[in-house]
Design an enzyme around this catalytic site. Structure first.
Site, mmCIF file in Angstrom:
data_model
loop_
_atom_site.group_PDB
_atom_site.id
_atom_site.type_symbol
_atom_site.label_atom_id
_atom_site.label_comp_id
_atom_site.label_asym_id
_atom_site.label_seq_id
_atom_site.Cartn_x
_atom_site.Cartn_y
_atom_site.Cartn_z
ATOM 1 N N HIS A 291 0.816 -1.211 0.000
ATOM 2 C CA HIS A 291 0.000 0.000 0.000
ATOM 3 C C HIS A 291 0.851 1.263 0.000
ATOM 4 O O HIS A 291 0.491 2.264 -0.624
ATOM 5 C CB HIS A 291 -0.917 -0.011 1.227
ATOM 6 C CG HIS A 291 -1.933 1.081 1.242
ATOM 7 N ND1 HIS A 291 -3.063 1.065 0.459
ATOM 8 C CD2 HIS A 291 -1.988 2.246 1.937
ATOM 9 C CE1 HIS A 291 -3.779 2.148 0.674
ATOM 10 N NE2 HIS A 291 -3.150 2.890 1.558
ATOM 11 N N HIS B 57 -10.539 3.046 -0.059
ATOM 12 C CA HIS B 57 -10.696 2.578 1.319
ATOM 13 C C HIS B 57 -11.530 1.307 1.277
ATOM 14 O O HIS B 57 -12.600 1.212 1.884
ATOM 15 C CB HIS B 57 -11.336 3.656 2.193
ATOM 16 C CG HIS B 57 -10.536 3.963 3.414
ATOM 17 N ND1 HIS B 57 -11.092 4.265 4.626
ATOM 18 C CD2 HIS B 57 -9.195 3.984 3.617
ATOM 19 C CE1 HIS B 57 -10.138 4.488 5.520
ATOM 20 N NE2 HIS B 57 -8.988 4.324 4.923
#
Length: 715
Positions: A33, A79
């Site tokens: 990430h 998200h």
């Protein structure tokens, strides 16, 4: 903790084993990430520069030149995993995070877009996720006063265990007010402003780099941040004030990897070191240890580089807005990242190793076997019912229930509201921007390259039919587990297709996000490859944008572009149980010429109506344009030799429908671009005829079919 291989690399580079605090820093900053370990080599293939690009990828947000001294800050984030575990807070904090990326550049957020992907709503769990994700986006965005001007909601069973929540944010600033995350000078202090630091969001970056399981909702809840939009609103104003007054030399939002990520990356970008005094961080909970203080992803926090003499002024502004703030560190000349707690050094890491040392690599990839395009569905006996069935599918139906939850007119810039091909905002006088987002995951699943390329063309067409030319692209590349060779192959080829499409239309990719490991053990499947994007376009005069519905009787209807037998990934085939069959639409070689021609036609002010053709094909586009007024349409010259359902439902790229009172002038402007006169506006019904078919629909029937999603949510 760290994988065996990473632990070995870190130990070798540091000359000793890292302690638990240091391992926590590496675990998060070296996650996929944060460090793009398996994606960086592919992302470098994008063209990221252009005449309008001021700041490209690598900062909290990109910055492009709008003109007249104004600049736009643009970012896109996901998200996904948090929104599965806690849909309301996961979606809400997704909005909060991307908005802070914008304000950290010194820009005021002015617009949001939300491309979203869900499992079918006939499942109670999917319905719950859908409803609460929408509420989370609305609850946060409305409170902070940033309009959601466009979005997408796509439904497919493959998202049942892993919904996707992607958010695009755009901000506006004067060029002289822009700041970056690049630290400036040793000796300057670090001020942390905003909310207190708690244990919420612990390990969020590493959490985003693993698959979801049935136990995720319980096990991973500590990884979900809890948002406070009222604090965010105060933080927006306080941040813009300290930047405007010249106190901020560098700025970074505390997002993935928390304080450890923001502080180390800020220092490293300026080729400086960092000393953090963890005791000075204002805590929400007692007993927090350095590991937790450093990597917690508590929301609504901003980190500033401030010269020593200006620290008190910044603290005073924080007090004015009733925000917490403290001086928590100092930039150093030595390239080390050190953390002090209760008088002891609890972490001492070479800063470049932490921020740039994660090994990057291309993973093995494996192309699938040549796909059999399969057979075609049986031609429907009742074409009218087939049209209504496609119109009423949740992918095609009106998304009014979603966007009416959002305040899309706050700030008074919105010219074209959600529900149109593109959202339009006024920026300076009559000049403005148009915005479009999303992709077609089913097409990308069948052909990642053409699907990726088509994603760019489809969004560029959404802008073109409003007279806007794309100036910047941001992306959110959502894929499954890249350690699986077939998934990595999808990822690679979708990126290559998207990059080629951007180069053909000369729109740079200025930033974005990679979200991998979107797989669910619960459903034992990966999501379809979903290269969702946001495209921002410049429009010289916001008043030229045509309507997307017929509004004047007796006008000539012109079809622009070429219709082909390209049904692979289409909504019609999916509803017919042929989701994996058919030829995927290929982007035509003249796509850029079609885009240019459409923009010229709109700028001429000779058309009253324009609409891109995409999901559902010609049939859906004509129905959507006929909700207030009928039309008489003849498709005998379209797709000659094709079946009736192929003519109606093909999703060939680079096509649009326009209506005009000056057909000869418009045809002259279109020049060599393929186009055909297909009908006339007016009457009380939409009548469509082809070589071997005819059908008619009343506006009431069309409206009823398009309200299927709203009806479901109102039950």
């Amino acid at each position: 903790m760290l994988s065996e291989n990473d632990f070995k690399i870190v130990t070798e580079k540091m000359g000793r084993e890292p302690n638990l605090v240091e391992q926590g820093c590496f675990l998060n900053l070296w996650s996929e990430h944060c460090s793009y370990r398996s994606s960086a080599p592919l992302l470098r293939t994008f063209t990221t520069t252009g005449e309008r690009v001021i700041i490209g990828p690598g900062d909290d947000a990109a910055v492009v030149n709008f003109g007249n001294g104004w600049v736009l800050a643009i970012g896109m984030e996901s998200h996904n995993h948090p929104s599965y575990v806690d849909p309301y807070n996961g979606a809400a904090t997704g909005v909060g995070g991307i908005v802070r990326d914008i304000i950290s550049m010194g820009a005021r957020p002015i617009a949001l877009m939300d491309p979203l992907y869900f499992g079918p709503l006939n499942s109670p769990k999917n319905l719950y996720l859908f409803e609460h994700i929408i509420k989370g986006i609305a609850g946060y965005g409305n409170c902070i006063g940033v309009p959601v001007v466009r979005g997408e909601a796509f439904f497919d069973e493959a998202y049942s265990g892993n919904p996707l929540v992607n958010v695009v944010a755009v901000g506006l600033a004067r060029e002289e007010d822009i700041v970056t995350a690049c630290a400036q000078k040793a000796g300057n202090k670090l001020v942390l402003m905003g909310s207190t630091t708690g244990r919420d969001g612990l390990g969020g970056a590493s959490f985003a780099s693993r698959d979801l399981s049935e136990e995720s909702e319980a096990e991973d809840r500590p990884s979900i941040q809890i948002g406070d939009p009222f604090t965010e609103k105060l933080l927006i104003e306080a941040t813009l004030e300290v930047i405007r007054k010249g106190y901020v030399k560098a700025c970074r939002d505390l997002g993935a990897a928390g304080l450890a990520g923001a502080s180390s990356e800020m220092a490293s970008k300026g080729n400086l070191g960092m000393h953090i005094i963890a005791d000075n961080v204002i805590l929400r909970e007692e007993g927090m240890v350095p590991y937790e203080i450093l990597i917690a992803e508590s929301q609504e926090r901003m980190l500033f580089e401030v010269e020593p003499q200006d620290v008190q002024a910044v603290l005073d502004i924080a007090k004015k807005y009733d925000l917490n703030a403290s001086m928590i560190g100092e930039l150093k000349q030595e390239l080390r990242y050190t953390v002090e707690f209760r008088g002891d050094i609890v972490a001492d890491i070479p800063i470049k190793l932490l921020t740039e040392g994660a090994p990057t690599f291309e993973r093995p990839s494996r192309a699938p076997a040549t796909r059999d395009e399969g057979d075609k569905p049986q031609l429907p006996e009742d074409l009218k019912q087939a049209v209504l069935k496609v119109l009423s599918s949740h992918n095609v139906a009106s998304k009014k229930w979603i966007y009416r939850q959002y305040d899309h007119e706050v700030q008074l810039r919105t010219v074209m509201k959600p529900g149109n091909d593109a959202g339009i905002l006024r920026i300076d006088g009559s000049e403005g921007i148009a915005m479009s987002c999303g992709c077609n995951p089913r097409q990308t699943l069948l052909d990642p390259y053409q699907g990726g390329k088509g994603t760019l063309i489809e969004n560029a067409m959404n802008l073109a039919v409003k007279g806007s030319r794309g100036i910047a692209v941001v992306d959110c590349l959502n894929f499954g587990n890249p350690e699986k060779p077939d998934i990595y192959w999808q990822f690679k080829h979708a990126i290559l297709g998207l990059g080629d499409g951007c180069r053909e239309l000369k729109i740079p990719v200025v930033g974005g996000n990679v979200s991998l490991y979107n797989e669910s053990e619960e459903f034992r499947t990966a999501i379809p490859p979903t290269p969702s994007i946001g495209v921002i376009g410049y429009i010289s005069d916001v008043t030229i944008a045509p309507s997307d519905v017929f509004s004047k009787e007796g006008e000539t209807i012109i079809l622009v572009g070429t219709t082909r037998d390209e049904m692979g990934g289409s909504e019609y085939y999916a509803l017919a149980g042929k989701k994996k069959n058919g030829k995927v639409p290929h982007v035509p070689e003249n796509a850029s010429i079609i885009v240019d021609a459409l923009i010229s036609v709109v700028e001429s002010r000779k058309i009253t109506t324009s609409h891109d053709i995409s999901l559902g094909g010609l049939a859906v586009a004509l129905c959507e344009m006929s909700i207030n007024m009928g039309a008489d349409v003849d498709l005998t010259s379209v797709g000659q030799g094709m079946r009736a359902d192929e003519v109606l439902f093909s999703e060939s790229h680079a096509r649009a429908i326009i209506a005009t009172s000056e057909p000869e002038a418009v045809k002259k402007l279109l020049g060599d671009v393929p186009h055909a006169v297909i009908g006339t506006t007016g009457g009380s019904e939409l009548k469509v005829a082809g070589e071997s078919f005819s059908l008619s629909l009343r506006p009431g029937e069309i409206k009823e079919a398009r309200e299927s999603l709203t009806k479901l949510m109102m039950e």
